[in-house]
Design a protein around this motif. Structure first.
Motif, PDB file in Angstrom:
ATOM      1  N   TYR A  74       0.830  -1.284  -0.178  1.00 20.08           N
ATOM      2  CA  TYR A  74       0.057  -0.197  -0.136  1.00 20.08           C
ATOM      3  C   TYR A  74       0.955   1.324   0.062  1.00 20.08           C
ATOM      4  O   TYR A  74       0.684   2.302  -0.445  1.00 20.08           O
ATOM      5  N   GLU A  75       1.971   1.259   0.691  1.00 18.03           N
ATOM      6  CA  GLU A  75       2.711   2.338   0.946  1.00 18.03           C
ATOM      7  C   GLU A  75       4.053   2.603  -0.159  1.00 18.03           C
ATOM      8  O   GLU A  75       4.427   3.686  -0.250  1.00 18.03           O
ATOM      9  N   LEU A  76       3.996   1.344  -1.068  1.00 24.34           N
ATOM     10  CA  LEU A  76       5.171   1.363  -2.049  1.00 24.34           C
ATOM     11  C   LEU A  76       5.020   2.728  -2.833  1.00 24.34           C
ATOM     12  O   LEU A  76       6.261   3.402  -3.379  1.00 24.34           O
ATOM     13  N   PRO A  77       3.747   3.369  -3.439  1.00 27.43           N
ATOM     14  CA  PRO A  77       3.853   4.309  -4.400  1.00 27.43           C
ATOM     15  C   PRO A  77       4.320   5.565  -3.613  1.00 27.43           C
ATOM     16  O   PRO A  77       5.119   6.565  -4.227  1.00 27.43           O
ATOM     17  N   LYS A  78       4.011   5.721  -2.334  1.00 26.00           N
ATOM     18  CA  LYS A  78       4.470   6.899  -1.658  1.00 26.00           C
ATOM     19  C   LYS A  78       5.833   7.127  -1.452  1.00 26.00           C
ATOM     20  O   LYS A  78       6.623   7.934  -1.655  1.00 26.00           O
ATOM     21  N   ILE A  79       6.667   5.696  -1.151  1.00 29.84           N
ATOM     22  CA  ILE A  79       7.970   5.731  -0.655  1.00 29.84           C
ATOM     23  C   ILE A  79       8.732   5.961  -2.139  1.00 29.84           C
ATOM     24  O   ILE A  79       9.856   6.768  -2.067  1.00 29.84           O
ATOM     25  N   LEU A  80       8.408   5.267  -3.177  1.00 33.98           N
ATOM     26  CA  LEU A  80       8.925   5.873  -4.616  1.00 33.98           C
ATOM     27  C   LEU A  80       8.878   7.402  -5.031  1.00 33.98           C
ATOM     28  O   LEU A  80       9.796   7.756  -5.504  1.00 33.98           O
ATOM     29  N   GLN A  81       7.544   7.790  -4.703  1.00 37.39           N
ATOM     30  CA  GLN A  81       7.265   9.318  -5.147  1.00 37.39           C
ATOM     31  C   GLN A  81       8.245  10.013  -4.381  1.00 37.39           C
ATOM     32  O   GLN A  81       8.814  10.788  -4.592  1.00 37.39           O
ATOM     33  N   ASP A  82       8.373   9.864  -2.877  1.00 40.15           N
ATOM     34  CA  ASP A  82       9.148  10.660  -1.906  1.00 40.15           C
ATOM     35  C   ASP A  82      10.640  10.438  -2.472  1.00 40.15           C
ATOM     36  O   ASP A  82      11.314  11.576  -2.264  1.00 40.15           O
ATOM     37  N   ALA A  83      10.921   9.594  -3.062  1.00 40.44           N
ATOM     38  CA  ALA A  83      12.299   9.180  -3.503  1.00 40.44           C
ATOM     39  C   ALA A  83      12.603   9.890  -5.041  1.00 40.44           C
ATOM     40  O   ALA A  83      13.818  10.072  -5.254  1.00 40.44           O
ATOM     41  N   GLY A  84      11.451  10.438  -5.492  1.00 42.90           N
ATOM     42  CA  GLY A  84      11.765  11.075  -6.751  1.00 42.90           C
ATOM     43  C   GLY A  84      11.609   9.992  -8.050  1.00 42.90           C
ATOM     44  O   GLY A  84      12.015  10.613  -9.108  1.00 42.90           O
TER      45      GLY A  84
END
Length: 422
Positions: A304-314
């Motif tokens: 569930y959190e993977l899109p947020k993690i990748l988005q925050d990493a740019g």
């Protein structure tokens, strides 16, 4: 048991054959259309309250807040209290290639015989008469990237619109990607050895293909190598199906050595190398958010959190590609899950619109609501990323009005009538 299975398949096929005969592709837009008083989600991060959007000739001509401009002869739609979204795009999908999974081989055109088939074009197998397509359109999915399945190199994919008479009409961007299923070399034993052998084969094959691509006039035409030429001149992208971090690192090094444009698909362990993905500007298409983690000791909410993690990493990230016919239409709700676990609603919307369009190389003409882009959009009675709010009332593909009927709706109405349910 065998007799029962065949009977069940026959029943399903007969149901499909007799359903939806009244659903025809939309005709080209003949006069302007104006949608007014709507909440407009542009997918660029901008939300326009009490907004209007106008389109003519299949293109968006005006967009803004307040009263819509007067356009002679225009169709007008009052969307007060409703929402307008760009059409959702599902990448790396078997939509239109596989009709019935598990047991109906005659409806499965997703896999070609052989390990290395870069010349296979999924586009010409795309079935515009699929009964699954209308059910996905009813949830706002209006474009797709039908992708071949198979072994090491299953073939090429194209981008299509989901309203057409045939594959030629549906084609939006032809043969824009070559797909590779990355071999796993982890562990020891026969499986790891087989993975290393496949990886060596892949390196050798691409070395030959690159040499072939540099020939002005090959003495003998090689159809498979011809299909790979676009990878070396940058006109095509290499979509690599891989979940393990080690495999992703191998794929990055591989594509760098050949000068290729890489897109990672699946990428469930992408969070482990997010900084490397950012550094190498590698986009990611996550298979799905509504899933369990790959490893038993991972946080259960990690998918569930993977899109947020990748988005925050740019990292440029999109959603889709779970290769399940029955889950394609849940794409907007996969994005909704990402919104519930860290992303804003507009960031989540971009996962299935503008971000996907950027990865597929079609963002100059679609993927967001902006003047000059295609009028591929829909009106929903509520929040389209929510199961209860997703109520698609009107849809347009390049300005064409789309028939939103489908077999599921027909069956619902049929038994409503039978049992007198209102």
């Amino acid at each position: 048991m065998k007799r029962y299975s065949l009977s069940l398949v026959a029943l399903v096929l007969s149901t499909l054959c007799f359903g939806q005969a009244n659903i025809l592709p939309g005709k080209a837009q003949s006069k302007p259309t104006i949608i007014s008083h709507a909440t407009i989600h542009t997918a660029t991060g901008l939300v326009i309250n009490n907004g209007f959007i106008a389109f003519a000739g299949g293109k968006i001509t005006a967009l803004g807040e307040g009263e819509a401009p007067s356009i002679a002869g225009a169709n007008t739609i009052d969307a007060s209290g409703k929402h307008v979204y760009p059409g959702f795009i599902v990448p790396n999908t078997i939509l239109g290639l596989v009709e019935i999974e598990l047991g109906a081989r005659s409806t499965d055109d997703g896999t070609e015989v052989g390990e290395i088939n870069p010349h296979v074009r999924s586009l010409i197998a795309f079935n515009t008469d699929s009964k699954v397509i209308p059910t996905t359109r009813s949830n706002g999915i209006l474009m797709a990237q039908p992708t071949p399945l198979g072994d090491l190199i299953p073939g090429q994919s194209s981008v299509v619109t989901l309203d057409a008479w045939n594959w030629e009409d549906a084609a939006y961007k032809k043969d824009m990607a070559v797909h590779v299923n990355w071999p796993s070399t982890q562990g020891t034993g026969p499986a790891a050895e087989a993975g290393q052998k496949a990886l060596d084969q892949l390196n050798s094959y691409f070395t030959e293909a690159k040499a072939y691509a540099q020939l002005t006039k090959p003495a003998v035409t090689n159809a498979r190598f011809e299909a790979l030429k676009g990878l070396f001149d940058g006109s095509k992208k290499l979509f690599v199906n891989v979940n393990q971090a080690t495999g992703m690192l191998q794929a990055i090094n591989f594509t760098k050595s050949f000068g290729l444009n890489l897109v990672l698909v699946g990428a469930s362990e992408a969070y482990l190398i997010a900084d490397i993905l950012k550094e190498n500007q590698v986009p990611v298409i996550i298979a799905e958010t509504q899933a369990l983690p790959d490893k038993n000791d991972d946080d259960v909410y990690l998918p569930y959190e993977l899109p947020k993690i990748l988005q925050d990493a740019g990292v440029l990230v999109a959603l889709g590609g779970n290769n399940r016919v029955d889950r394609i239409r849940s794409l907007p709700f996969q994005a909704g899950t990402a919104a519930a676990y860290g992303l804003s609603k507009e960031q989540a919307l971009a996962l299935i619109t503008l971000n996907t369009a950027k990865i597929l190389g079609i963002d100059k003409s679609t993927g967001s609501l902006e003047v000059g882009k295609d009028a591929t959009l829909f009106i929903s009675g509520g929040d389209a990323l929510d199961m209860l709010g997703n109520k698609v009332e009107n849809a347009f593909i390049q300005g064409r009005t789309i028939n939103l009927d489908n077999l599921h709706k027909q069956l619902y109405k049929r038994y409503q009538e039978k049992y007198g349910v209102k």
